[in-house]
Motif scaffolding. Sequence first.
Motif, PDB file in Angstrom:
ATOM      1  N   ALA A 105     -74.114  24.303 -95.712  1.00 32.74           N
ATOM      2  CA  ALA A 105     -75.438  24.903 -95.890  1.00 32.74           C
ATOM      3  C   ALA A 105     -75.948  25.495 -94.583  1.00 32.74           C
ATOM      4  O   ALA A 105     -76.530  26.584 -94.554  1.00 32.74           O
ATOM      5  N   ILE A 135     -77.025  29.372 -93.915  1.00 33.94           N
ATOM      6  CA  ILE A 135     -78.357  29.710 -93.414  1.00 33.94           C
ATOM      7  C   ILE A 135     -78.240  30.497 -92.112  1.00 33.94           C
ATOM      8  O   ILE A 135     -78.971  31.468 -91.886  1.00 33.94           O
ATOM      9  N   GLN A 136     -77.299  30.087 -91.251  1.00 33.57           N
ATOM     10  CA  GLN A 136     -77.086  30.801 -89.990  1.00 33.57           C
ATOM     11  C   GLN A 136     -76.672  32.250 -90.252  1.00 33.57           C
ATOM     12  O   GLN A 136     -77.163  33.180 -89.609  1.00 33.57           O
ATOM     13  N   LEU A 166     -77.319  34.050 -93.002  1.00 33.04           N
ATOM     14  CA  LEU A 166     -78.459  34.781 -93.556  1.00 33.04           C
ATOM     15  C   LEU A 166     -79.470  35.119 -92.463  1.00 33.04           C
ATOM     16  O   LEU A 166     -80.067  36.199 -92.462  1.00 33.04           O
ATOM     17  N   HIS A 167     -79.652  34.190 -91.533  1.00 38.12           N
ATOM     18  CA  HIS A 167     -80.597  34.423 -90.441  1.00 38.12           C
ATOM     19  C   HIS A 167     -80.112  35.567 -89.551  1.00 38.12           C
ATOM     20  O   HIS A 167     -80.906  36.415 -89.111  1.00 38.12           O
ATOM     21  N   GLU A 191     -85.653  35.770 -96.459  1.00 42.91           N
ATOM     22  CA  GLU A 191     -86.539  34.722 -95.941  1.00 42.91           C
ATOM     23  C   GLU A 191     -86.773  33.642 -96.996  1.00 42.91           C
ATOM     24  O   GLU A 191     -86.755  32.437 -96.695  1.00 42.91           O
ATOM     25  N   ILE A 246     -83.564  31.588 -97.363  1.00 45.26           N
ATOM     26  CA  ILE A 246     -83.390  30.642 -96.251  1.00 45.26           C
ATOM     27  C   ILE A 246     -84.290  29.426 -96.433  1.00 45.26           C
ATOM     28  O   ILE A 246     -83.867  28.273 -96.258  1.00 45.26           O
ATOM     29  N   GLN A 247     -85.551  29.669 -96.799  1.00 40.36           N
ATOM     30  CA  GLN A 247     -86.482  28.558 -97.001  1.00 40.36           C
ATOM     31  C   GLN A 247     -86.014  27.642 -98.128  1.00 40.36           C
ATOM     32  O   GLN A 247     -86.094  26.412 -98.028  1.00 40.36           O
ATOM     33  N   LEU A 264     -82.891  27.165 -99.199  1.00 42.72           N
ATOM     34  CA  LEU A 264     -81.701  26.418 -98.778  1.00 42.72           C
ATOM     35  C   LEU A 264     -82.078  25.296 -97.809  1.00 42.72           C
ATOM     36  O   LEU A 264     -81.546  24.179 -97.912  1.00 42.72           O
ATOM     37  N   GLU A 265     -82.984  25.590 -96.876  1.00 45.13           N
ATOM     38  CA  GLU A 265     -83.397  24.556 -95.926  1.00 45.13           C
ATOM     39  C   GLU A 265     -84.064  23.391 -96.653  1.00 45.13           C
ATOM     40  O   GLU A 265     -83.835  22.222 -96.324  1.00 45.13           O
ATOM     41  N   SER A 316     -81.942  22.567 -90.934  1.00 44.63           N
ATOM     42  CA  SER A 316     -82.682  23.573 -90.191  1.00 44.63           C
ATOM     43  C   SER A 316     -81.786  24.122 -89.097  1.00 44.63           C
ATOM     44  O   SER A 316     -80.906  23.410 -88.583  1.00 44.63           O
ATOM     45  N   LEU A 317     -81.998  25.382 -88.719  1.00 42.41           N
ATOM     46  CA  LEU A 317     -81.208  25.980 -87.642  1.00 42.41           C
ATOM     47  C   LEU A 317     -81.431  25.276 -86.312  1.00 42.41           C
ATOM     48  O   LEU A 317     -80.626  25.403 -85.389  1.00 42.41           O
TER      49      LEU A 317
END
Length: 313
Positions: free
Chosen positions: A8, A12-13, A15-16, A33, A36-37, A39-40, A46-47
């Motif tokens: 995950a 997320i990384q 996508l960011h 955005e 990402i929210q 998935l987190e 969190s990144l």
Amino acid sequence: MADTKRIAFSIIQFLHDQLNSGDLSSDAQESLEVAIQCLETAFGVSLEDQSLAVMQTLPELFVSATNKPETPQVQINAVPDTPTEEDIAEAERLKTDGNDQMKAENFGPAVEFYSKAIELNPRNAVYFCNRAAAYSKLGNYAGAVQDCEQAITIDPNYSKAYGRMGLALASLNKHSEAVSYYKKALELDPENDTYKSNLKIAEQKMREMPSPTGGMGGADLAGLLSNPGFMNMASSLMNNPQVQQLMSGMMSGAYGPMGATAGGGPGPNDLSGLIQAGQQFAQQMQQQNPELIEQLRSQIRSRTPSASNEEQP
């Protein structure tokens, strides 16, 4: 579950990175955005938690998987213990290509070139150190740490490997470890201004770490309470008759919530008076002891170590 979180995190990384690429429309950016929210929240990652980072980013894993050739027949001594002169020359060419990609800020391709150079000549510390720099640019600090460790193993006197190790550890919020590596880098390269600057930042971060006497976003309360200028102004504030009256009323219960009187109506001296007195106290501190105010601001202000702008060797 740990592997699931790592997967995950990698997604997320990715996508960011896409979100910051500048190649997407505003609608697409908004969608990313939200993704990402979600998935987190769903995976509780969190990144900021770089402990979940893996050595290769998602695009790198994809390239490795899709470009993987058919499994060759097992060959004895396929990788010689000592690289040939041809391998050494080709590795240097690949390293140069990697450096060119770093200058163009194409960090993913740079990693690929450095990795190919390492395959041909795994005894060159520079290749590992350069790949560590590319990993750090991609946010893969765990991979950068591993490559720096390998570079130091190959060449224990390679100052740049210690400096880049310090950067990677600082990015992982391991500031005490980063300090030791910055100090070693300075032992080997005493005139390097980047190492000096990053060492000061790491030491400052260590002092700002939460402690029983810490607070206010990292400010040193113990030092603050021992500062005569601060204590004199605090004493003046507490001796203010208006403040004393307000504090006495609050302690005795004369004021209800938000400064209301016990009877329910707003009192003539509600909490706004206390706030006003506090503002006056802050203004007085600014006028009488601006150095103390600047000290507080510098303690609270967030600072990050900087990578040097030097070219790759």
